[in-house]
Every structure is written in C-alpha cells, then in structure tokens.
Design a protein around this motif. Structure first.
Motif, mmCIF file in Angstrom:
data_model
loop_
_atom_site.group_PDB
_atom_site.id
_atom_site.type_symbol
_atom_site.label_atom_id
_atom_site.label_comp_id
_atom_site.label_asym_id
_atom_site.label_seq_id
_atom_site.Cartn_x
_atom_site.Cartn_y
_atom_site.Cartn_z
ATOM 1 N N TRP A 65 -37.320 -5.911 -4.916
ATOM 2 C CA TRP A 65 -36.979 -6.084 -3.202
ATOM 3 C C TRP A 65 -38.308 -5.518 -2.632
ATOM 4 C CZ3 TRP A 65 -33.448 -9.186 -1.793
ATOM 5 C CH2 TRP A 65 -32.267 -9.410 -2.481
ATOM 6 N N VAL A 66 -38.842 -4.431 -3.277
ATOM 7 C CA VAL A 66 -39.984 -3.805 -2.160
ATOM 8 C C VAL A 66 -41.338 -3.937 -2.734
ATOM 9 C CG1 VAL A 66 -38.326 -2.255 -1.429
ATOM 10 C CG2 VAL A 66 -39.712 -1.661 -3.426
ATOM 11 N N ALA A 67 -41.531 -4.528 -3.818
ATOM 12 C CA ALA A 67 -42.828 -4.643 -4.522
ATOM 13 C C ALA A 67 -43.836 -5.733 -4.309
ATOM 14 C CB ALA A 67 -42.774 -4.737 -6.012
ATOM 15 N N SER A 68 -43.067 -7.119 -3.804
ATOM 16 C CA SER A 68 -43.940 -8.312 -3.430
ATOM 17 C C SER A 68 -44.795 -7.927 -2.704
ATOM 18 C CB SER A 68 -42.779 -9.350 -3.253
ATOM 19 O OG SER A 68 -41.853 -9.572 -4.308
ATOM 20 N N ASP A 219 -32.325 -8.864 5.377
ATOM 21 C CA ASP A 219 -33.326 -9.032 6.258
ATOM 22 C C ASP A 219 -34.151 -10.302 5.715
ATOM 23 O OD1 ASP A 219 -35.573 -7.415 7.629
ATOM 24 O OD2 ASP A 219 -36.744 -8.075 5.861
ATOM 25 N N GLY A 220 -34.801 -10.922 6.946
ATOM 26 C CA GLY A 220 -35.371 -12.208 6.675
ATOM 27 C C GLY A 220 -36.793 -11.863 5.777
ATOM 28 N N THR A 221 -37.393 -10.864 6.073
ATOM 29 C CA THR A 221 -38.809 -10.566 5.172
ATOM 30 C C THR A 221 -38.433 -10.649 3.581
ATOM 31 O OG1 THR A 221 -39.785 -9.715 7.137
ATOM 32 C CG2 THR A 221 -40.763 -9.245 4.993
ATOM 33 N N LEU A 222 -37.375 -9.933 3.486
ATOM 34 C CA LEU A 222 -37.003 -9.544 2.101
ATOM 35 C C LEU A 222 -36.453 -10.949 1.250
ATOM 36 C CD1 LEU A 222 -34.857 -6.324 2.039
ATOM 37 C CD2 LEU A 222 -37.195 -6.792 1.158
ATOM 38 N N ARG A 223 -35.682 -11.606 1.989
ATOM 39 C CA ARG A 223 -34.952 -12.899 1.678
ATOM 40 C C ARG A 223 -36.140 -14.197 1.661
ATOM 41 N NH1 ARG A 223 -34.050 -16.504 -0.846
ATOM 42 N NH2 ARG A 223 -32.234 -17.717 -0.757
ATOM 43 N N PHE A 228 -40.672 -11.778 -5.965
ATOM 44 C CA PHE A 228 -39.750 -11.300 -6.647
ATOM 45 C C PHE A 228 -38.421 -11.394 -6.480
ATOM 46 C CE2 PHE A 228 -43.876 -9.030 -7.875
ATOM 47 C CZ PHE A 228 -44.404 -9.886 -8.387
ATOM 48 N N ALA A 229 -38.102 -10.715 -5.094
ATOM 49 C CA ALA A 229 -36.719 -10.789 -4.687
ATOM 50 C C ALA A 229 -35.935 -12.039 -4.534
ATOM 51 C CB ALA A 229 -36.778 -9.860 -3.308
ATOM 52 N N ARG A 230 -36.844 -12.916 -4.346
ATOM 53 C CA ARG A 230 -36.221 -14.439 -3.985
ATOM 54 C C ARG A 230 -35.731 -15.139 -5.450
ATOM 55 N NH1 ARG A 230 -40.172 -18.318 -1.967
ATOM 56 N NH2 ARG A 230 -38.349 -19.854 -2.258
#
Length: 404
Positions: A65-68, A219-223, A228-230
């Motif tokens: 979620w946070v690494a990309s 959150d839109g940035t995460l989604r 990787f989160a996608r």
C-alpha cells in the motif's frame, strides 16, 4: 394525526421514534440504570491460519500500500541525480508528484518519461537509464485500467489470515435494518492503518454476507496510483463488491446507481487524533458523506470498532499543525506496533466491530446547510449511542467516546 410537511419536521419526528426505539431496546436494571446490551449476532472470525503466515501477509500487504509511491520517487531521483545533483534530485520528484497526481495518468506518464530519459540521454549515465526505465515502467503500468482479474482464493486467505493475526476478532449487529442496496456504512475509527476496518469489514466474509454487494471507498492515490496496491484492489473484485477511490465523483456515481457504499469518514484526521487507549473520532467537521446520502435518500449506518485504539503506540503533540497539514492530504503520523517490526500492529488486541441501526434519511435533492447539519448531528448521536451500548461488551464499561 399530525401532518408533517418540511424535511426538518420529518427529521424531528423520526428522531423521537429513534430515541423511543433505543429506550425499548435497552432493559433497565433494578437501580434504574441501563444494562449493557449484548448484540443479537456476534460472530467470531475463524482463526485457522498460523500466526507467522498472518504476520507476513500483514507486512507484505501493508508495504504494497505504501511502497509504490516511494519507489517511484526514488527512481525519478536516481535518474535525475547525475544531471542536477543530490539536492535538486531529492526535491524535484516531490514537486512533480504533487502536480502530476492531480492530472490524467497518461499525461503524468509522458511527463515522467520525458524528464527521466532526458536526464539519462544528456548525462549518458547507465544508472540513470536504468532508473528512468523503472520509473517509466511503473507509470505505464499505473495507466492500465485493470492489472489483474478477481481472485476469490486470495480473498478467502486474507479474510482468514487477518483474523488469525489478532487475539480475537468479531463482528456484531443488533438490527434488522441492514438491507442490500442504498445503504452507507460509515466506519470508525480510522486509527493508524485501519486495522479494524481491514479485518472486520473490508476482508470479512461475514460482513460481505450480511450487507450484500457493497463498494468500499479508499484514498484515491492508494487506489489509482499505487502500482502494487492496485494488484490487491483488482484481485478483490467479486460479487461482494469492490474497492473504489473516495473521490466526490466516484461516491456520487455509486449513489446515483443505488449501490451500497462503505467508507471511513475520519480518514487522516482520525489517524492524527490517535492516542493509545483512547477512543476518538474526527467527525464534527466532516459532513459531506451525510449530504450525499441525503440527496439520494440512503440508509446511514454507524459502524464502530473497539480495540482499534490499542493497535499502535503513536506520536502525540502539535495537533493543530498536523490537522492543518491533513487538509492538504499530508498524513502526519509516527507509530510503533510490534517492537521488532514497528509497522505491524500489536497482535494482542481484541477487535470487536458493531453495525448500528440505520438512520433512514429523507430524499432532499439540494439539502440546505441547516438540514445537513441536523442530520449530521443526528448521525453523531447515533454513533455515540452505538458506542455506549456495546462498550461494556467490549470490556470498556467506563470509557467515553471523544468526538472531535
């Protein structure tokens, strides 16, 4: 019979009915005080995955979620460094990200490609070429609408593993007002990393079965920007619903279609307000979700997770400055979970999530600020009632909910 014509008169009448219903639901003890009511359905989550496997899943998913975004910024930095030096190489990607995150993905991809490869060509540096390729590759894949198909096997493993990580996980409700479609489930508190929401709502098959098809807003940035989160987001899709960004446009579109939605209204603000062992929600200045639900006449359910406040130890202080930075989408948190791996939540927590009765909202195409304020206050009251009703059951009979 009293005839009610205005929305606020209708609201006042239904408010009386709600209070009368709550009084009937809570039996009184011999001393006249209300006894703690147990939920009609409290379903314990299965814990049949070895703890170390659950810990690895939490770590891998959390990092995805946070690494990309950090990896992308680092790649841009390394591609620019031979040309502009370390100082500009570190500051330029941050400035680029702040701008490009606001524009269409294809334009952002073109901009990163031109900037990074221009530096590599000018300097003729092989390292710069490698990192320019990585940055462009990540941006290109982010532009693909769907990276993978749904994966029910992964969903099943995640639902069991997340629950197996904690000491105890359970989902409860004491209402028959949960219905498929046209429902909004507002979940609290966000906590540091939404551990309770992830475990008892988002990846909980009992929740999926109880509420029916539902779209979960993040959150839109995460989604949309986290490569990787996608992968996890796309694999999550299925008959139970899917993950969508929490933008105004997306929520309005889903409500227009009559789809049920689930969100965390507190978001960054509740993470900033986090204090270990204290139950706090940031809600007084967050009424947008109530307005949108009013426009479509939705059922609005408060959802609360006990135990979220024990998942991490967190930095405190400078709240005013940190809340101000939150207004610009900047998270301002520092936390520690497991001592040997701070990003992992504490494993000895008991997470109990309760779904409250629905608030039946009237349909008001253009609600006034007064009407939004009224129903927002009514929602906060319903959340407080839900909290007080189940706090003893959650082992916190003397605790209080702070609504900020």
């Amino acid at each position: 019979r009293t005839y009610i014509n205005t929305p606020l008169e209708m609201a006042a009448a239904s408010d009386i009915e709600l209070k009368e219903g709550l009084l009937k639901e809570e039996p009184s003890g011999s001393n006249g005080t209300s006894q703690a009511a147990s939920s009609k359905s409290l379903i314990e989550s299965k814990q049949d995955v070895e703890w170390w496997k659950a810990a690895i899943l939490f770590l891998v998913c959390g990092l995805s979620w946070v690494a990309s975004i950090p990896m992308l910024l680092l790649s841009i930095t390394m591609s620019l460094q031979p040309l502009v030096g370390w100082v500009c190489a570190f500051t330029t990607p941050g400035a680029m990200f702040a701008i490009l995150v606001q524009v269409d993905q294809k334009y952002a991809t073109i901009a990163v490609f031109i900037v990074c490869f221009s530096s590599a060509i000018i300097t003729r540096n092989s390292t710069s070429f490698v990192f320019a390729s990585i940055a462009s590759f990540m941006m290109l894949f982010n532009g693909i609408k769907q990276l993978c198909g749904s994966c029910p096997q992964l969903l099943d493993f995640q639902s069991r593993a997340y629950a197996s990580y904690h000491k105890r996980c359970a989902l409860g409700w004491d209402t028959d007002s949960i219905q498929p479609g046209k429902s909004c489930f507002a979940c609290h508190p966000h906590g540091m990393t939404s551990v309770g929401w992830i475990t008892n709502v988002l990846w909980n098959k009992n929740f999926h079965q109880r509420v029916g098809k539902c779209y979960y807003l993040i959150d839109g940035t995460l989604r949309n920007k986290g490569l990787f989160a996608r992968l996890f987001c796309d694999a999550y899709e299925g008959p139970h619903g899917g993950l969508r960004d929490n933008s105004r446009e997306t929520m309005k579109e889903l409500l227009q279609q009559g789809e049920s939605v689930c969100l965390e209204p507190g978001a960054y603000q509740e993470a900033t307000a986090f204090i270990y062992g204290r139950d706090r929600v940031a809600l007084k200045n967050r009424a947008g979700f109530v307005k949108y639900c009013l426009q479509k006449g939705y059922r609005l359910h408060p959802v609360y997770t006990f135990g979220e406040s024990e998942t991490y130890y967190a930095m405190r202080g400078c709240e005013s400055l940190r809340f101000w930075l939150n207004n610009y989408g900047i998270p301002t948190v520092a936390f520690v979970g497991m001592w040997w791996c701070p990003v992992l939540p504490r494993a000895d927590c008991e997470l109990l999530t309760f779904i409250g009765p629905a608030i039946e909202l009237p349909t008001i195409a253009e609600p006034s600020s007064e009407e939004v304020k009224y129903w927002h206050e009514k929602y906060m009251t319903a959340l407080k009632v839900l909290y007080d009703k189940h706090k003893a059951e959650a082992g916190k009979p003397n605790s209080e909910l702070d609504i900020l």
